[in-house]
Design an enzyme around this catalytic site. Structure first.
Site, PDB file in Angstrom:
ATOM      1  CG  ASP A 168      -6.386  80.950  71.828  1.00 30.39           C
ATOM      2  OD1 ASP A 168      -6.213  80.070  71.077  1.00 30.39           O
ATOM      3  OD2 ASP A 168      -5.149  81.401  72.249  1.00 30.39           O
ATOM      4  CE  LYS A 206      -3.846  79.337  75.656  1.00 31.00           C
ATOM      5  NZ  LYS A 206      -2.738  79.027  75.161  1.00 31.00           N
TER       6      LYS A 206
END
Length: 293
Positions: free
Chosen positions: A136, A10
């Site tokens: 996360d 990401k």
């Protein structure tokens, strides 16, 4: 049963820290999107009650220090699983890069274990469980593009960003995320306009997305590591429409509309930086899971 599952990296299109909470974490607003730089996990169900990791990369632990191991152990204890698993990880995402490689691997492991251990958990339940391991991971469970709030575990889905090119460059340094957050002065930095970023994504406005990028952690990481700023400056000099550090760093990414310009930025970074990648946003359906009974 054997399965394989993809774990994409990401990037943070915007990262804002609003204030420090009583629990020691920062209240954050982050807009993140997955990209097609990815690891691949291979999971095999074992009759024996054990967790075996085989990581095809140097300097990555294969024991309880690994988030994948922690994810498997958490599910085993929570749901009293008596079966075991062997997980082989084919690494492509740089380590300690601000690209959530470890978190994405843990998210993929949770989804894969849900299948091979036949737990029947929803994606929402997996995301909630993941927050016990790391902030996360919930985003990585969902993937795509999303707003993350709280300490990063509260996820609100957004439309995928329009097609563009992304050039990543990681210098040969490591950054401590806790140290960067500890040194961040939230009252003394320029904060990104998160709402403008969200509106631009919803409108499919690539120029608006470029203009709305921002990361408060740059104020700390760039000061401590001038080479990160040099990478960002070089990207812009070679024609990137936007350039930003991802997470706490040290990886910097450039956003570019045209392939020819992206290739120029990519070539301008090769030789200047140890690890350089040219990728695209992650497409729906790419996060495939293959099952072999």
């Amino acid at each position: 049963m054997k399965i394989s599952i993809t774990a994409p990296a990401k990037i943070n299109l915007s990262l804002d820290a609003l204030y420090k909470r009583e629990d020691g974490y920062h209240e954050v607003e982050m807009v993140m999107t997955t990209i097609d730089l990815a690891d691949r996990l291979y999971l095999e169900r074992l009759d024996e009650d054990k967790i075996v990791l085989d990581v095809k990369a140097h300097f990555i632990p294969e024991d309880r220090r690994n988030l994948i191991y922690q994810a498997a152990l958490l599910l085993k204890k929570r749901f009293d699983v008596k079966m075991g698993v062997r997980i082989t990880i084919d690494k492509h995402i740089p380590v300690s890069a601000g690209l959530a490689g470890g978190s994405s691997d843990a998210a993929a492991a949770l989804k894969g274990l849900n299948v091979i251990w036949e737990l029947g958990l929803s994606i929402e339940e997996l995301a909630e469980i993941s927050s016990e391991i790391g902030s996360d991971i919930a985003f990585c469970v969902y993937g795509g593009t999303a707003l993350a709030t709280g300490r990063g575990e509260k996820i609100s889905a957004l439309p995928n960003i329009p097609g563009c090119w992304i050039v990543l460059a990681k210098p040969s340094i490591s950054v401590s995320t806790p140290t960067i957050y500890k040194e961040l002065q939230v009252d003394n930095v320029e904060h990104p306009d998160t709402q403008k970023m969200i509106e631009s994504i919803k409108n499919g406005d690539l120029d608006g997305i470029f203009a709305s990028t921002g990361n408060v952690l740059e104020s700390v990481t760039l000061e401590k590591n001038p080479q990160v700023k040099r990478i960002k400056d070089r990207m812009l000099a070679f024609g990137a429409e936007a350039a930003l550090m991802s997470g706490s760093g040290p990886t910097v990414f450039a956003l570019i509309k045209q392939y020819s310009r992206a290739k120029r930025v990519y070539n301008g970074l090769r030789g200047f930086c140890e690890e350089v990648y040219m990728v695209r946003p992650w497409s729906e359906g790419e996060n495939d899971t293959n099952i072999n009974n």
